[in-house]
Scaffold this active site. Sequence first.
Site, mmCIF file in Angstrom:
data_model
loop_
_atom_site.group_PDB
_atom_site.id
_atom_site.type_symbol
_atom_site.label_atom_id
_atom_site.label_comp_id
_atom_site.label_asym_id
_atom_site.label_seq_id
_atom_site.Cartn_x
_atom_site.Cartn_y
_atom_site.Cartn_z
ATOM 1 N N GLU A 1 -9.580 5.591 22.557
ATOM 2 C CA GLU A 1 -8.911 4.865 21.483
ATOM 3 C C GLU A 1 -7.506 4.428 21.884
ATOM 4 O OE1 GLU A 1 -7.731 5.466 16.839
ATOM 5 O OE2 GLU A 1 -8.621 7.134 17.934
ATOM 6 N N ALA B 1 -12.920 4.604 28.711
ATOM 7 C CA ALA B 1 -12.756 4.142 27.336
ATOM 8 C C ALA B 1 -11.977 5.190 26.568
ATOM 9 C CB ALA B 1 -14.126 3.911 26.698
ATOM 10 N N SER C 1 11.051 3.311 4.744
ATOM 11 C CA SER C 1 9.652 3.197 5.155
ATOM 12 C C SER C 1 9.180 4.449 5.876
ATOM 13 C CB SER C 1 9.469 1.994 6.074
ATOM 14 O OG SER C 1 9.747 0.810 5.379
ATOM 15 N N GLU D 1 10.503 -0.332 10.152
ATOM 16 C CA GLU D 1 9.354 -1.215 10.364
ATOM 17 C C GLU D 1 9.627 -2.562 9.686
ATOM 18 O OE1 GLU D 1 6.867 -2.180 8.113
ATOM 19 O OE2 GLU D 1 7.478 -1.104 6.311
ATOM 20 N N CYS E 1 0.823 -1.203 0.000
ATOM 21 C CA CYS E 1 0.000 0.000 0.000
ATOM 22 C C CYS E 1 0.860 1.258 0.000
ATOM 23 C CB CYS E 1 -0.971 -0.003 1.174
ATOM 24 S SG CYS E 1 -0.164 -0.251 2.748
#
Lengths: 271, 437
Positions: free
Chosen positions: B191, B189, B108, B113, B50
């Site tokens: 992300e 909660a 990258s 990575e 991608c």
Amino acid sequence: MDIILHKISLLMYAFATVGFLLYLGHQKEFLSRAGSWLTGIGFVVQSLFLVVRGVKAGHHPISNLFEALNFFAWSIVCAYFILQYRFRIKVLGALVLPIAIVLMTISLTLDTTIAPLIPALQSNWLGIHTTLAFLGNAFFVVAFAGSVLYLVQERQLKNRHLGSLFHRLPSLDVLDRLQYRSLTIGFPLMTFGIITGAIWGASAWGSYWSWDPKETWSLITWFIYAALLHARLTIGWRGRKAAWLSIVGFGAILFTFLGVNLILGGLHSYN
Amino acid sequence: MEILVLGLNHKSAPLHIREKVAFPENEIAGPLRAVNSLDGIKENLIVSTCNRVEIVLAAEDKGAVEVLKEFLAEHHGVDRGELDPHLYLHIGGEAVRHLYRVASGLDSLVLGEPQILGQVKDAFEYARDAGTLGLILNRLLKKTFSVAKSVRTDTGIARSAVSVSYAAVELAKKIFGETEGRTAMIIGAGEMGELALKHLVSSGIKEVFVANRTFEKAVALAQQFGGSAIKYEDLLDQLLITDIVISSTGAPHVIIHADDIRKLMGRRKYQPMFFIDIAVPRDIDAAVNDIDNAYLYNVDDLQAVVADNVKGREKEAEKAEAMVGKEVATFQKWVSSLQVVPTIVALRGKMERIRAAETEKALGRLPHLSDKDRQQVKALTTAIVNKILHRPQAVLKEASHTEDAGLYLEVTRKMFDLPDTPEEGAENNGNERTQKD
């Protein structure tokens, strides 16, 4: 001949230390492997050295401070290998080996001749008593090294400042377990070392305990480690406090070993 | 023979272009074979992810690039005008360097990575199965894998975490050793908190507790992680058996006080605790960090760790670039050793010098010969040399397309005492010859 072996093993340990230190800096696998191999070779040569000394003298090679220092250094490397087998902490050698090297270097400045054993010490108990006591202390020395690494790593985590050592040192958990394992092996050895000494004392001098300086200081050391082990087992002491106490214990070992011999004298001095 | 890389990546092309030019993994054999049948292209390999499309070629010369661009535009239905500005071309040594850098993660988006190496390995297998690899790319790719591996092991480029959630896992591992068998609790909660928890769970956390002011929310999140929801009032009691706490509530005040934790520690037998406070304003009393065996990191601390790690990776990347540079030179040497033409030229040159010298010497001893005779003698010697060299030349040219090319060339150079690196080819290939068009 035996002195050459001594120097070869000292040299091997020195090279091994360089390997471990370079590994600390460069993280190249082969450096730590080379360090381990050199330590192994040094250990074999040093074992040979002790055997040669023993055969020549006709008794356990521990009749003077020169031999005692070397036997202690050998015990430390032995304990190191036994613990490494389980923990495989690659940077541990960088801390343990210098201790052995210092002991061996000091020993070089001493009288290296093989002295005849005074009659009072001519006994099989000599080997048993000293081996147990020395190995016990050797495990405590490795515990000390683990504790120092623990404190370094703990400091980095607490201060949230992760220096270049952070990635190179193992986890707190591993270092703490190394200390605990060292204690659980070292403590029984030392305990039996003291017991066999007492039995031998009873048969040689007619008294189990004579408050000789080395006996007194060994007892102090024993109490420190007994307290540490007790605190770990009952109230779950671990981490920083345990590490500090193990460092205090190491100080006591050093004094028992060197201070008593050089300053206080007594039955256990190698004179 | 020239090694070329034509490609585009996240730096050179926006997503909508990359999307168009990407090759779907499962049908890459077709394009591979199609590229290989293009004029002047001997071998090829396509890395398509991608973030990048890289087409690696072993071609007769640079001319193949134009044909390939034409093919790309046609295959993907993109205008040359739209496509060309985003393409880069690397030639010779620079092509080798580019491939090494890509596989090592040096090119990258996230430096170092690890996924890209796997993707290059997949690309290698597709090309091998499609039969589009030959002597040069086979060797180049094998070398690429070993370079990428040593970059990974011999530098710290991939060592440390470069995202907040991974940094939390990394810290947990330095505190607890293996995280297996440990328990974690998430309060509130959010992300970032959930992401950190997800990483922790996949690193082997045994049990997850979820606390929330609204119990239903706790139940829902607990289901997602296969954990158990706990009542908000029971939070403190539950901390007794919790090792890692991730807190990200919207509470306006501190919800975990240092005194509570201090009391807890004795009952926990001083088992270490790791607190990750992602909430702003903070959920956890800063004094918790002063308690023995308790470690507290807030969101700024974690970001500082990440920033340090990124800097560390950049420093390690310099080491990696040096390693890559050295390997490029080695590979270039091998490639130039395959150059048949310079060897043949050198061989012919040497024979010609010997022939000329010996002929002159002989003619010097034969002063009575007429000019015509002298011409005859010269023609004779030339004919002999040509006849003798005919077969070796043919064999060398044939061998240049086989695995043994290097061996043939080496033997030839040794037998005729020719210089080791043919002067042509070797010099030029290593030079900077990257161009962007």
